[in-house]
Design an enzyme around this catalytic site. Structure first.
Site, PDB file in Angstrom:
ATOM      1  CB  CYS A 120      -0.933   0.018   1.197  1.00 40.09           C
ATOM      2  SG  CYS A 120      -2.365   1.084   0.864  1.00 40.09           S
ATOM      3  CB  CYS A 122      -1.763   4.809   3.443  1.00 37.27           C
ATOM      4  SG  CYS A 122      -1.777   3.104   4.005  1.00 37.27           S
ATOM      5  CB  CYS A 130      -4.502   3.637   0.041  1.00 43.54           C
ATOM      6  SG  CYS A 130      -4.880   3.436   1.799  1.00 43.54           S
ATOM      7  CE  LYS A 239      -7.446  -1.889   4.451  1.00 45.95           C
ATOM      8  NZ  LYS A 239      -6.110  -1.404   4.083  1.00 45.95           N
ATOM      9  NE  ARG A 249      -6.697   4.379   9.448  1.00 43.62           N
ATOM     10  CZ  ARG A 249      -7.888   4.625   8.973  1.00 43.62           C
ATOM     11  NH1 ARG A 249      -8.566   5.641   9.453  1.00 43.62           N
ATOM     12  NH2 ARG A 249      -8.392   3.883   8.038  1.00 43.62           N
ATOM     13  NE  ARG A 261      -6.277   5.254   4.466  1.00 43.19           N
ATOM     14  CZ  ARG A 261      -5.516   5.095   5.533  1.00 43.19           C
ATOM     15  NH1 ARG A 261      -5.877   4.280   6.489  1.00 43.19           N
ATOM     16  NH2 ARG A 261      -4.368   5.736   5.626  1.00 43.19           N
ATOM     17  CD  GLU A 277     -13.956  -4.268  -4.391  1.00 41.38           C
ATOM     18  OE1 GLU A 277     -12.946  -4.776  -4.908  1.00 41.38           O
ATOM     19  OE2 GLU A 277     -14.176  -3.038  -4.427  1.00 41.38           O
ATOM     20  CE  LYS A 292      -6.721  -4.469   7.759  1.00 41.60           C
ATOM     21  NZ  LYS A 292      -5.541  -3.796   7.275  1.00 41.60           N
ATOM     22  CB  SER A 318      -5.034  -2.381  15.241  1.00 39.06           C
ATOM     23  OG  SER A 318      -5.912  -1.511  14.537  1.00 39.06           O
ATOM     24  CE1 TYR A 357      -0.833  -6.043  14.439  1.00 38.16           C
ATOM     25  CE2 TYR A 357      -3.214  -6.233  14.489  1.00 38.16           C
ATOM     26  CZ  TYR A 357      -2.074  -5.712  13.938  1.00 38.16           C
ATOM     27  OH  TYR A 357      -2.162  -4.861  12.855  1.00 38.16           O
TER      28      TYR A 357
HETATM   29 ZN   LIG Z   1      -3.258   2.058   2.682  1.00 41.58          ZN
END
Ligand SMILES: [Zn+2]
Length: 366
Positions: A120, A122, A130, A239, A249, A261, A277, A292, A318, A357
């Site tokens: 990506c 971003c 992005c 996503k 972020r 976004r 998609e 996601k 996250s 994580y």
């Molecule tokens: Zn991105």
């Protein structure tokens, strides 16, 4: 046969019985551990909103990768924090980019660990979007918006004023939405260039997360032309624009400097569009697909599993992690129990690969 002949509790009586008839199992080789690589040496900086997750310099990332591998976790996905950002995301595709450096170092030390590269722009763009941002000319509606604003400010009392302020906020966001555009087709070239650069550095799986239309096809062509015909693409196919990305972020220092976004990531209301998609990405050559976030979109995972035969991944993001951590710190939930339950729910919904994580900790418990 119905009750009393059938008693479903019979097979729940002991842990051994329950384990024997478990329909869904977690194994460390289904986990992918996300890592954030930053410049410097000996850097191990904890992300404030994600206790236990760190920004790691390349040397520390190698140590972490060794630990991840020793626990039987299949793979790492790398995100980069460059020392400089610009308007063309140079840090994403430069041969000495931070992820490229980390990839070479980890591959040298632990060749058996599968490395995924998030693709990506971003994290490397000064504006944090992005794709390439183009300022567009102020549309006529801005004049009308200004008139609305003046009317709103003129209202002075109580409820009326509250409403007026709310309306103003709406006007402001409409105005900024109208004043820039994330340019789709021009961004594809940078995404393709980034993918080739990552493959060259030794990344095993290219994972585009930008949500531009046509990126999988553009990346596939570029990889093939550069001789990386055997490098698979794991597409972040569905996503969603999500509030659950908040802590990431901070971890990746990738918050957009203006706007949001929603013009490229998916609307959380849409599952049929999610299937479109995914279908598009498969047609363009995706080898694996991803949904996601995970827990708020388990129905999307289940629908994708039902409909498509490709390996399916899900990203426990996250915010999902941070919520569990925060509640556990307050003593409101049992941390390990909720951690494992959240992972099994993603597995049960149909994801065969889980980006989490908790990869290290869950692997330790299994
Ligand atoms: Zn991105």
């Amino acid at each position: 046969m119905a009750f009393p002949v059938t008693r479903l509790r019979r097979l729940r009586r002991t842990a051994e019985l329950r384990n024997m008839v478990a329909e869904t199992r977690l194994t460390p080789d289904a986990f992918v551990y996300p890592m954030f690589v930053c410049p410097g040496e000996g850097v191990r900086k904890e992300v404030r909103s994600m206790p236990g997750v760190f920004n790691l310099s390349v040397d520390e990332a190698v140590k972490e990768a060794r630990e991840v591998h020793s626990l039987g976790v299949a793979s790492l996905i790398l995100f980069g924090l460059p020392d400089r950002k610009d308007e063309v995301a140079t840090g994403a595709w430069a041969q000495d980019g931070i992820v490229q450096q980390a990839t070479r170092a980890i591959k040298r030390e632990i060749p058996g660990l599968v490395l995924m590269g998030d693709v990506c722009l971003c994290e490397y763009m000064s504006h944090g979007h992005c794709g390439i941002v183009k300022a567009s000319h102020a549309p006529q509606s801005l004049g009308a918006a200004a008139r609305d604003a003046i009317t709103a400010v003129a209202v002075r009392d109580g409820d009326e004023r509250e409403k007026a302020i709310e309306k103003l906020a709406g006007i402001a966001s409409r105005a900024s939405e109208a004043s820039y555009e994330i340019v789709n087709d021009a961004s594809l070239e940078l995404l393709a260039r980034t993918s080739v650069s990552l493959a060259k550095a030794g990344i095993d799986i290219i994972a585009p997360s930008d949500m531009m239309d046509g990126r999988v096809g553009a990346i596939r062509r570029a990889l093939d032309e550069a001789g990386y015909t055997n490098t698979p693409i794991l597409s972040y196919a569905a996503k969603f624009a999500s509030g659950f990305y908040g802590p990431f972020r901070e971890a990746a220092d990738s918050a957009p400097q203006f706007g949001d976004r929603r013009s490229y990531q998916m609307d959380g209301a849409n599952i049929r569009e999610a299937m479109r998609e995914i279908e598009q990405d498969i047609e363009q050559g995706a080898d694996m697909i991803m949904v996601k976030p995970a827990m708020p979109y388990l129905d999307v995972i289940a629908a994708a599993r039902e409909r498509f035969d490709l390996p399916l991944a899900a990203y426990q993001v996250s915010g999902e992690y941070a919520m569990i951590e925060a509640a556990a710190r307050n003593g409101w939930i049992e941390r390990e129990r909720v951690m494992m339950e959240s992972l099994i729910s993603i597995r049960r919904a149909g994801a065969s690969v889980i980006l989490t994580y908790y990869a290290k900790e869950a692997a330790r418990l299994l």
